[in-house]
Design a protein around this motif. Structure first.
Motif, PDB file in Angstrom:
ATOM      1  N   ALA A   1      36.950  -1.765 113.982  1.00  0.00           N
ATOM      2  CA  ALA A   1      38.312  -1.376 113.596  1.00  0.00           C
ATOM      3  C   ALA A   1      39.312  -1.761 114.678  1.00  0.00           C
ATOM      4  O   ALA A   1      40.417  -2.250 114.380  1.00  0.00           O
ATOM      5  CB  ALA A   1      38.371   0.129 113.317  1.00  0.00           C
TER       6      ALA A   1
ATOM      7  N   ALA B   1      42.456  -4.304 114.285  1.00  0.00           N
ATOM      8  CA  ALA B   1      43.811  -3.836 114.600  1.00  0.00           C
ATOM      9  C   ALA B   1      44.543  -4.810 115.522  1.00  0.00           C
ATOM     10  O   ALA B   1      45.777  -4.888 115.478  1.00  0.00           O
ATOM     11  CB  ALA B   1      43.748  -2.448 115.240  1.00  0.00           C
TER      12      ALA B   1
ATOM     13  N   GLU C   1      34.287   3.238 105.347  1.00  0.00           N
ATOM     14  CA  GLU C   1      34.705   4.489 105.965  1.00  0.00           C
ATOM     15  C   GLU C   1      35.959   4.369 106.825  1.00  0.00           C
ATOM     16  O   GLU C   1      36.513   5.383 107.251  1.00  0.00           O
ATOM     17  CB  GLU C   1      33.563   5.044 106.847  1.00  0.00           C
ATOM     18  N   GLY C   2      36.410   3.150 107.108  1.00  0.00           N
ATOM     19  CA  GLY C   2      37.525   2.956 108.023  1.00  0.00           C
ATOM     20  C   GLY C   2      38.896   3.175 107.404  1.00  0.00           C
ATOM     21  O   GLY C   2      39.027   3.481 106.211  1.00  0.00           O
ATOM     22  N   ASP C   3      39.906   2.987 108.215  1.00  0.00           N
ATOM     23  CA  ASP C   3      41.303   3.136 107.808  1.00  0.00           C
ATOM     24  C   ASP C   3      41.623   2.128 106.696  1.00  0.00           C
ATOM     25  O   ASP C   3      41.472   0.920 106.889  1.00  0.00           O
ATOM     26  CB  ASP C   3      42.190   2.880 109.032  1.00  0.00           C
TER      27      ASP C   3
ATOM     28  N   ALA D   1      44.344   0.971 105.713  1.00  0.00           N
ATOM     29  CA  ALA D   1      45.361   0.013 106.141  1.00  0.00           C
ATOM     30  C   ALA D   1      44.725  -1.147 106.902  1.00  0.00           C
ATOM     31  O   ALA D   1      45.156  -2.300 106.768  1.00  0.00           O
ATOM     32  CB  ALA D   1      46.405   0.707 107.013  1.00  0.00           C
ATOM     33  N   LEU D   2      43.697  -0.852 107.697  1.00  0.00           N
ATOM     34  CA  LEU D   2      42.987  -1.916 108.406  1.00  0.00           C
ATOM     35  C   LEU D   2      42.112  -2.714 107.449  1.00  0.00           C
ATOM     36  O   LEU D   2      42.016  -3.941 107.563  1.00  0.00           O
ATOM     37  CB  LEU D   2      42.145  -1.323 109.531  1.00  0.00           C
ATOM     38  N   ARG D   3      41.479  -2.027 106.513  1.00  0.00           N
ATOM     39  CA  ARG D   3      40.649  -2.722 105.532  1.00  0.00           C
ATOM     40  C   ARG D   3      41.479  -3.723 104.733  1.00  0.00           C
ATOM     41  O   ARG D   3      40.986  -4.807 104.373  1.00  0.00           O
ATOM     42  CB  ARG D   3      39.986  -1.709 104.601  1.00  0.00           C
TER      43      ARG D   3
END
Length: 349
Positions: free
Chosen positions: A146, A150, A174-176, A178-180
């Motif tokens: 992540a 970013a 499972e990540g943010d 917005a980052l995905r």
């Protein structure tokens, strides 16, 4: 695809040796539902998910009759997508226990994943190797992935190998969000998405489990890294499977699976993983020596199967690996397939 000429990096063959040593101690930590599903996978020989799309024939069209990449055909396949590829940043995610290859790589004795980096570099904006702990859990490494996303300067395309693919999947699921959304594509080499029978068989062996978990602790690793590679360790059922389906709609994912099928290939695979290769074959499981071929295919992804290639031949050189040029051109061929699919998706929308 048969083996090409030997390339650099004999020390990179240490990776399967280290992996085999630790994998005997993997403990099965899946819940009852996952265990039942795992039993079905065993009985059916770890099949390729029906939801995945086979693009092996498209890759074969970019290869010579002997399986070596055809530079001219690959260049022609890439040409229509040059602008789109130039706008990507490639993040390379290494596999389990590969931190031990850092020093050999500095000495010129290992070229693990270097051909993938060099093959992608002329086509994209930037290529970086993600700095993670290859002995850590998928959850820990997902956080490091992540951070890399970013700081990316452009939409991201992952190239991962083995457990690195499990780490990427954990980030994507499972990540943010917005980052995905910054991820455009992903080429996954031989990840144990549905786990490996080696882990499952070793689950009841108390002493090897304790020794391997203690060994990981000594080198700064995490026991959960081993559990991440058991059958259906990610429990891809229910809502989690629906999330994978959404990923397949939103991101161009190409799963690359290996397979050693014929007896003629065995002389090319006289490494420490050969007993596992033969054992899984006897169990009716097509495999690359460490990971079942079907396990390496993520549901709802595109995939290719490269015959005659074991778990490290596609990503490292040495006496048993594919040549450096072969692997670099193969990476470009895979990027051509990914770019073509991304273009088709954009025209649909």
């Amino acid at each position: 695809m048969p083996h090409g000429d030997p390339g650099r990096g004999g020390a990179s063959r240490l990776a399967p040796l280290l992996l085999s040593g630790f994998i005997l101690g993997i403990s099965l930590e899946a819940g009852a539902a996952c265990t039942a599903e795992s039993d079905l996978l065993w009985e059916s020989g770890f099949p390729v998910p029906e939801s995945a799309r086979d693009r092996t024939a498209e890759l074969d069209a970019l290869l010579e009759a002997d399986g070596s990449p055809d530079a001219g055909r690959i260049e022609a396949a890439l040409a229509p997508h040059a602008d789109a590829l130039e706008g990507l940043e490639v993040l390379v995610v290494p596999g389990f226990l590969t931190d031990y290859l850092d020093l050999p790589r500095e000495w010129g004795l290992s070229d693990y994943l270097e051909a993938q980096q060099l093959g992608a570099a002329p086509l994209v904006k930037r290529v970086r190797r993600v700095d993670l702990n290859s002995e850590a859990s998928a959850e820990t490494n997902a956080a490091l992935i992540a951070q890399a996303v970013a700081t990316a300067r452009a939409p991201v395309c992952f190239i991962s190998h083995s457990k690195g693919g499990v780490d990427v999947l954990d980030f994507l699921l499972e990540g943010d969000p917005a980052l995905r959304d910054r991820v455009a594509c992903w080429i996954s080499f031989q990840a144990p998405f549905a786990g490996s029978p080696l882990a499952d068989v070793a689950a009841s062996w108390w002493l090897p489990r304790v020794l391997s978990e203690s060994g990981l602790d000594l080198v700064g690793g995490e026991a959960e890294a081993l559990a991440d590679m058991t059958s259906l360790s990610d429990c891809l059922v229910g809502e989690r499977l629906r999330a994978v389906r959404r990923l397949g709609r939103d991101i161009t994912i190409l799963s690359v699976a290996g397979a050693v099928d014929s007896a003629d290939d065995l002389s090319d695979h006289m490494v420490v993983t050969l007993p596992w290769l033969l054992w899984m074959r006897a169990e009716g499981i097509r495999n690359d020596g460490l990971v079942p071929t079907g396990s390496a295919v993520l549901p709802y992804s595109d995939y290719v199967v490269l015959e005659g290639t074991d778990h490290t031949a596609l990503v490292s050189g040495g006496a048993l690996g594919l040549s450096h040029d072969h692997r670099a051109l193969l990476t470009q061929a895979l990027l051509a397939l990914v770019a073509a699919d991304s273009h088709t998706r954009s025209t649909r929308h």
